[in-house]
Design an enzyme around this catalytic site. Structure first.
Site, short mmCIF file in Angstrom:
data_model
loop_
_atom_site.label_atom_id
_atom_site.label_comp_id
_atom_site.label_asym_id
_atom_site.label_seq_id
_atom_site.Cartn_x
_atom_site.Cartn_y
_atom_site.Cartn_z
N LYS A 190 117.56 -13.37 65.83
CA LYS A 190 116.48 -14.11 65.20
C LYS A 190 115.23 -13.23 65.15
CE LYS A 190 113.22 -17.88 65.54
NZ LYS A 190 112.15 -16.90 65.18
N GLU A 263 111.24 -9.03 77.91
CA GLU A 263 110.10 -8.11 77.91
C GLU A 263 108.92 -8.88 77.36
OE1 GLU A 263 107.51 -6.03 76.10
OE2 GLU A 263 108.87 -4.41 75.54
N CYS A 297 102.58 -4.54 72.93
CA CYS A 297 102.65 -5.13 74.27
C CYS A 297 102.27 -4.13 75.35
CB CYS A 297 104.04 -5.70 74.52
SG CYS A 297 105.37 -4.51 74.26
N GLU A 395 95.65 -11.79 77.74
CA GLU A 395 96.05 -10.82 76.72
C GLU A 395 95.41 -11.17 75.38
OE1 GLU A 395 100.19 -8.61 75.44
OE2 GLU A 395 100.25 -10.77 75.78
#
Length: 526
Positions: A190, A263, A297, A395
């Protein structure tokens, strides 16, 4: 001073051939009942229309993948790696085409699209060269030397559900799928709807290079519609995305005790030590903070600078950030591209505006640039950021970094570790041995010395992943392939059984076995 703009080359440049789009979207597992339009982040204009998958489409994709996997797993590893050995040359030959697609669906600068290209080419080649060695049966030491013979076998998991993010769709799709397939699995993948074209492109290419068509299934749609059947049909789940999303995945797979790797997010620190080369470090910081407009990231969002070098380093970094060229061209002229989603622009704007309102100082950037494109935001450096500001701990995932001054090494390390995240970190110093010692004290899965992120990430022979709430498991290295396998031990016993022979009583047998431990230790057999 605003960041300079690279002149655009016209609307025609920001389109893809309809024949190419039609061929790519034909690989989506969908009955075609619903569709979505992908806008170009550069212009906001429609780029492509893609069919969406239903829950039923996902279940059918799992069925097709499982059927294809049986035959694929029966092939020797040397046969399974052949399409991926061919892939490196094919990628080089068709580089311009995939770089265009990556740029148009993500809005990133071409130099950052190039990083995705390199990742897929080099990572898939790494595993194609090593899969045979990693997967071959291995002899292990038996319980009784010479009499117990042990083999460790590696079997594929079966069908892997892989959920890839929108920020690096080519790299974080294909580079994880390649080892999963080489290990003998099938994949139901996906990708994010906005950035699915690059994944479809490499799937289309691999099928042309000999990969069985049904082995890699692509489903596209909203997680609320297709998320549950995607995970329910899988034997293993691989997810790259937010920490919140990773926790939701873990909860869903727990009842079935299905393995997973995650992750997740980061609030990555960079430490500039007193002896750092100011020029080199300032340039490295710009790359570490603003690659892919900060939508990375492992990019740096917290920058700790020693007080002895702060007044030289920060102005130089600010100068370099203000010089960065923003643009929409499909060439290497721009230093930074666009954000990908309106929600990212909103999040970045919210973090910066709140910080400034509460006392933060804008040293560079700090504003959107709709004159370039609808989702552009300037490279932004802030000082005087405090703990109560959202920007400090959460973040941002955009082209924003907060700079802080520190006095000594212990303080810098403590502040770098003062976060629930632990994905990536960076240390800059002329004393590399000292930099490595500092790196070892930072709670992050990868730490780079005199680089922002690439040195660790692109070293494919070493594992990459997060500590704390930045993830579970690793990609790259041996684990990046072996996590997609089940380990099986096969042991055969020869000549002597593991019980007292003949008339020997258990007391005597126990004494002999205990004495044997000392003998084997002395002879270094055990």
């Amino acid at each position: 001073m605003a960041s300079p703009t690279v002149p655009a080359k016209g609307a025609a440049e920001h389109t893809l051939p309809s024949t190419l789009i039609d061929r790519l979207v034909s690989h989506i597992a969908s009955d075609g009942a619903d569709a979505a339009t992908i806008p170009s982040p550069f212009t906001g204009e429609p780029l492509a229309t893609v069919p969406l998958s239903s829950a039923g489409d996902v279940r059918k994709a799992h069925d097709r993948a499982r059927e294809a996997q049986r035959a694929w797993a029966a092939r020797p590893v040397a046969e399974r790696v052949k399409p991926f050995l061919r892939l490196a040359d094919a990628l080089v030959d068709r580089r311009a085409e995939i770089l265009d697609i990556i740029q148009l669906e993500t809005g990133k600068a071409r130099r950052h699209a190039m990083e995705e290209f390199l990742d897929v080419a080099l990572c898939s080649l790494y595993y194609a060269r090593r899969a045979g060695r990693l997967l071959k049966p291995r002899r292990r030491q038996g319980m009784m030397p010479g009499l117990t013979r042990v083999q460790e076998l590696r079997h594929p998991k079966g069908v892997v559900a892989l959920i890839a993010p929108w920020n690096y769709p080519f790299a974080l799709g294909a580079s994880d799928i390649a080892p999963a397939l080489m290990a003998g699995n099938a994949v139901v993948h996906k990708p994010d709807t906005q950035t699915c074209l690059s994944s479809l492109w490499v799937l289309d290419l691999l099928v042309a290079l000999g990969l069985p068509r049904d082995l890699w299934q692509v489903v596209v749609g909203d997680p609320s519609e297709i998320g549950d059947p995607l995970i329910e049909g899988a034997d293993y789940v691989s997810f790259t995305g937010s920490t919140r999303g990773g926790k939701a995945i873990a909860e869903k797979v727990a009842p079935r005790l299905v393995g997973y790797s995650l992750e997740l997010g980061g609030k990555n620190p960079m430490i500039v030590m007193a002896d750092a080369d100011v020029e080199r470090t300032a340039r490295g910081a710009v790359r570490a903070c603003f690659t892919n407009a900060g939508q990375l990231c492992i990019s740096v969002e917290r920058l700790y600078v020693h007080e002895d070098v702060y007044d030289r380093f920060v102005p130089r970094m600010v100068e370099l950030a203000k010089r960065m060229r923003l643009g929409t061209g499909l060439d290497f002229g721009a230093d930074m591209g666009s954000l990908t989603y309106p929600r990212q622009l909103e999040a970045v704007t919210r973090h910066v505006d709140q910080a400034v309102k509460e006392g933060a100082t804008v040293l560079a950037g700090g504003r959107a640039r709709p004159d370039i494109g609808p989702l552009f935001y300037e490279p932004t450096i802030l000082a005087d950021v405090t703990r109560d500001m959202d920007l400090c701990a959460n973040e941002t995932f955009g082209p924003v970094v907060a700079v802080y001054k520190y006095r000594d090494e212990d303080e810098a390390i403590a502040r770098a570790n003062d976060t629930p995240y632990g994905l990536n970190a960076s240390v800059w110093t002329k004393d590399v041995a000292r930099g490595r010692r500092v790196a070892a004290r930072i709670q992050a899965g990868t730490v780079n010395v005199n680089d922002g992120y690439g040195a660790a990430y692109a070293s494919y022979d070493a594992p990459m992943g997060g500590m704390k709430q930045s993830g579970v498991g690793r990609r790259h290295g041996a684990e990046g392939l072996l996590k997609f396998t089940e380990a099986q031990t096969v042991a055969s016993q020869h000549l002597i059984d593991l019980e007292p022979p003949g008339a020997i009583g258990y007391d005597t047998f126990a004494d002999l076995m205990a004495t044997g431990i000392k003998v084997m230790k002395k002879l270094r057999i055990k």
